[in-house]
Design a protein around this motif. Structure first.
Motif, PDB file in Angstrom:
ATOM      1  N   LYS A  23       3.168   7.199  -4.471  1.00 48.83           N
ATOM      2  CA  LYS A  23       3.347   7.255  -5.925  1.00 48.83           C
ATOM      3  C   LYS A  23       4.800   6.965  -6.319  1.00 48.83           C
ATOM      4  O   LYS A  23       5.387   7.630  -7.171  1.00 48.83           O
ATOM      5  CB  LYS A  23       2.880   8.593  -6.472  1.00 48.83           C
ATOM      6  CG  LYS A  23       1.405   8.862  -6.222  1.00 48.83           C
ATOM      7  CD  LYS A  23       0.984  10.194  -6.767  1.00 48.83           C
ATOM      8  CE  LYS A  23      -0.481  10.433  -6.640  1.00 48.83           C
ATOM      9  NZ  LYS A  23      -1.011  10.593  -5.320  1.00 48.83           N
TER      10      LYS A  23
ATOM     11  N   THR B 171       1.971   2.586  -3.525  1.00 47.41           N
ATOM     12  CA  THR B 171       0.891   3.290  -4.219  1.00 47.41           C
ATOM     13  C   THR B 171       0.633   4.645  -3.577  1.00 47.41           C
ATOM     14  O   THR B 171       0.463   5.653  -4.266  1.00 47.41           O
ATOM     15  CB  THR B 171      -0.401   2.447  -4.188  1.00 47.41           C
ATOM     16  OG1 THR B 171      -0.104   1.158  -4.714  1.00 47.41           O
ATOM     17  CG2 THR B 171      -1.504   3.084  -5.005  1.00 47.41           C
TER      18      THR B 171
ATOM     19  N   TRP C  48       0.821  -1.216   0.000  1.00 49.89           N
ATOM     20  CA  TRP C  48       0.000   0.000   0.000  1.00 49.89           C
ATOM     21  C   TRP C  48       0.849   1.258   0.000  1.00 49.89           C
ATOM     22  O   TRP C  48       0.484   2.276  -0.580  1.00 49.89           O
ATOM     23  CB  TRP C  48      -0.962   0.010   1.181  1.00 49.89           C
ATOM     24  CG  TRP C  48      -0.262   0.107   2.510  1.00 49.89           C
ATOM     25  CD1 TRP C  48       0.147  -0.930   3.291  1.00 49.89           C
ATOM     26  CD2 TRP C  48       0.148   1.300   3.181  1.00 49.89           C
ATOM     27  NE1 TRP C  48       0.787  -0.462   4.410  1.00 49.89           N
ATOM     28  CE2 TRP C  48       0.794   0.913   4.372  1.00 49.89           C
ATOM     29  CE3 TRP C  48       0.030   2.653   2.909  1.00 49.89           C
ATOM     30  CZ2 TRP C  48       1.333   1.821   5.271  1.00 49.89           C
ATOM     31  CZ3 TRP C  48       0.570   3.565   3.816  1.00 49.89           C
ATOM     32  CH2 TRP C  48       1.203   3.145   4.981  1.00 49.89           C
TER      33      TRP C  48
END
Length: 64
Positions: A47, A44, A41
């Motif tokens: 980024k 993501t 997680w």
């Protein structure tokens, strides 16, 4: 305290005898195949994939 002993034993019969003698257990090796990889997680969220595409990899960064 728990001691871990890993040993390759060619004979299944010998392995079972050693396990019984020492009170241990014998586990058979298994071959597995991985179909894919799950992205964490955090990757993501920050980024990171965009930074990686721009060749940023954290090399030379000092924290603290």
């Amino acid at each position: 305290m728990c001691a871990l002993l890993q040993q390759t034993i060619e004979s299944e019969e010998r392995a079972l005898k050693l396990a019984q003698k020492s009170g241990g257990q014998v586990y058979e090796d298994k071959i597995i195949r991985i179909a894919g990889q799950q992205v964490g997680w955090g990757v993501t969220t920050i980024k990171a994939n965009k930074a990686w595409k721009l060749n940023y990899n954290g090399k030379g960064v000092k924290i603290g």
